[in-house]
Write a protein that holds these residues in place. Structure first.
Motif, PDB file in Angstrom:
ATOM      1  N   ASP A 234      49.059 -13.087   7.837  1.00 18.40           N
ATOM      2  CA  ASP A 234      48.116 -12.492   7.199  1.00 18.40           C
ATOM      3  C   ASP A 234      47.365 -13.535   5.886  1.00 18.40           C
ATOM      4  O   ASP A 234      46.472 -13.052   5.267  1.00 18.40           O
ATOM      5  N   ARG A 235      47.848 -14.769   6.112  1.00 24.20           N
ATOM      6  CA  ARG A 235      47.483 -15.964   5.126  1.00 24.20           C
ATOM      7  C   ARG A 235      46.523 -16.610   5.860  1.00 24.20           C
ATOM      8  O   ARG A 235      45.332 -16.934   5.457  1.00 24.20           O
ATOM      9  N   ILE A 236      47.037 -17.427   6.930  1.00 24.99           N
ATOM     10  CA  ILE A 236      46.181 -18.147   7.496  1.00 24.99           C
ATOM     11  C   ILE A 236      46.192 -18.211   8.902  1.00 24.99           C
ATOM     12  O   ILE A 236      47.363 -18.122   9.795  1.00 24.99           O
ATOM     13  N   GLU A 237      45.204 -18.395   9.634  1.00 26.79           N
ATOM     14  CA  GLU A 237      45.148 -18.198  11.214  1.00 26.79           C
ATOM     15  C   GLU A 237      44.384 -19.514  11.586  1.00 26.79           C
ATOM     16  O   GLU A 237      43.330 -19.751  11.089  1.00 26.79           O
ATOM     17  N   LEU A 238      45.077 -20.331  12.736  1.00 25.05           N
ATOM     18  CA  LEU A 238      44.594 -21.562  13.169  1.00 25.05           C
ATOM     19  C   LEU A 238      43.887 -21.383  14.544  1.00 25.05           C
ATOM     20  O   LEU A 238      44.115 -20.491  15.253  1.00 25.05           O
ATOM     21  N   HIS A 239      42.533 -21.955  14.475  1.00 29.28           N
ATOM     22  CA  HIS A 239      41.753 -22.025  15.757  1.00 29.28           C
ATOM     23  C   HIS A 239      41.623 -23.532  16.057  1.00 29.28           C
ATOM     24  O   HIS A 239      41.346 -24.254  15.147  1.00 29.28           O
ATOM     25  N   PHE A 240      41.493 -23.779  17.313  1.00 30.22           N
ATOM     26  CA  PHE A 240      41.443 -25.200  17.844  1.00 30.22           C
ATOM     27  C   PHE A 240      40.015 -25.567  18.545  1.00 30.22           C
ATOM     28  O   PHE A 240      39.806 -24.445  19.252  1.00 30.22           O
ATOM     29  N   LEU A 241      39.524 -26.425  18.104  1.00 33.67           N
ATOM     30  CA  LEU A 241      38.313 -27.237  18.738  1.00 33.67           C
ATOM     31  C   LEU A 241      38.624 -27.630  20.151  1.00 33.67           C
ATOM     32  O   LEU A 241      39.750 -28.019  20.499  1.00 33.67           O
ATOM     33  N   PRO A 242      37.623 -27.596  20.864  1.00 39.25           N
ATOM     34  CA  PRO A 242      37.758 -28.176  22.234  1.00 39.25           C
ATOM     35  C   PRO A 242      38.108 -29.972  22.004  1.00 39.25           C
ATOM     36  O   PRO A 242      37.686 -30.468  21.031  1.00 39.25           O
ATOM     37  N   SER A 243      39.018 -30.298  23.111  1.00 32.04           N
ATOM     38  CA  SER A 243      39.343 -31.883  22.889  1.00 32.04           C
ATOM     39  C   SER A 243      37.995 -32.819  22.774  1.00 32.04           C
ATOM     40  O   SER A 243      37.004 -32.411  23.459  1.00 32.04           O
ATOM     41  N   TYR A 244      38.150 -33.748  22.124  1.00 29.51           N
ATOM     42  CA  TYR A 244      37.204 -34.840  22.146  1.00 29.51           C
ATOM     43  C   TYR A 244      35.694 -34.235  21.882  1.00 29.51           C
ATOM     44  O   TYR A 244      34.698 -34.656  22.252  1.00 29.51           O
TER      45      TYR A 244
END
Length: 293
Positions: free
Chosen positions: A229-239
């Motif tokens: 409930d504090r931080i959720e991570l999202h990942f960008l596409p590579s390069y």
């Protein structure tokens, strides 16, 4: 005299009037409209090496070779330049794209992933931040200065080589958070940044990062699992650094800091890094920033 008399008899006074000399408008063009469009599109869509020519960047000489190959016409570089300007083109520094970049993944991010993150954050009343890390070296020299012609100006700097690193995050409204550190960026540093970042917010944070191994480490995943409930991570596409606005912040600070810094040791360089981050101005964004260092 006989020629003038013959003209008078054939056309009267109008036949004796001076006529425009030289070629008419457009008659000087070596390539017709269809050929010009073909060459222009080839320059926009391909590199020279893709078309059997030398190099990866287009020059006037390269475009001249491109024209000479199918049309058997050799133009001067000045003539090629006139065509290029007429086609609405200019000589530019190209942007860089990694070979491993996946255009389809970038499209999905732009059209599906990012709108979903934004909608989720809005529904939860959460904050969205883009994060990235950057390193600053003491021997990095950027920028230019005025000086006498033929005499290169000299900038005195320490002969010691040292560096500092920083982790920063910027929101869609321009609010920036940063942490300066001297050790190598790893999972421990990332967790420390997440701890301090979470302390600054009384609501959930959606943090968008790249695919660095520290971001995907077991320790970071465990930290996130304990605080869903504090931080959720999202990942960008590579390069795909162009998708992360924090890359622009780091690039600007990395370029401008060596122009003003005279640090003689790592502590001074870290102080200069903090000062430059606090003084940073990001156009078209609301300027709110707090340090987590």
């Amino acid at each position: 005299m006989d020629i003038w008399w013959a003209k008078w008899l054939a056309g009267g006074r109008e036949a004796l009037m001076a006529q425009p000399r030289g070629r008419g408008v457009g008659e000087h063009q070596v390539l017709d409209v269809v050929e010009q469009q073909a060459v222009r599109q080839a320059v926009l869509d391909h590199r020279p090496c893709d078309l059997g020519l030398a190099g990866q960047l287009w020059t006037r000489a390269g475009v001249g070779d491109l024209i000479a190959k199918p049309y058997r016409v050799r133009l001067t570089e000045q003539g090629v330049g006139k065509y290029l300007r007429r086609w609405g083109m200019s000589f530019q520094r190209p942007d860089k794209r990694a070979v491993g970049r996946n255009p389809e993944a970038v499209r999905v991010w732009r059209e599906e992933t990012w709108p979903a993150i934004h909608a989720q954050a809005k529904a939860e009343g959460a904050e969205v931040l883009f994060a990235d890390q950057v390193g600053i070296r003491s021997d990095q020299v950027t920028g230019r200065t005025w000086g006498a012609k033929g005499c290169t100006p000299v900038v005195c700097r320490t002969g010691n080589r040292f560096s500092v690193n920083a982790m920063s995050a910027i929101s869609t409204k321009g609010r920036m958070h940063f942490m300066v550190f001297t050790e190598t960026f790893d999972a421990d540093v990332m967790c420390r940044f997440l701890d301090r970042l979470a302390d600054h917010f009384d609501r959930k944070v959606h943090l968008v990062v790249d695919g660095h191994c520290a971001h995907r480490s077991r320790k970071v995943r465990a930290w996130l699992a304990d605080r869903p409930d504090r931080i959720e991570l999202h990942f960008l596409p590579s390069y795909s650094p162009e998708l992360n606005p924090d890359e622009l912040v780091n690039a600007d600070l990395k370029r401008s800091l060596p122009m003003h810094s005279r640090a003689h040791d790592r502590a001074q360089l870290a102080t200069e890094r903090r000062r430059s981050a606090l003084a940073y101005r990001c156009p078209n964004l609301v300027h709110q920033r707090r340090t987590v260092s």
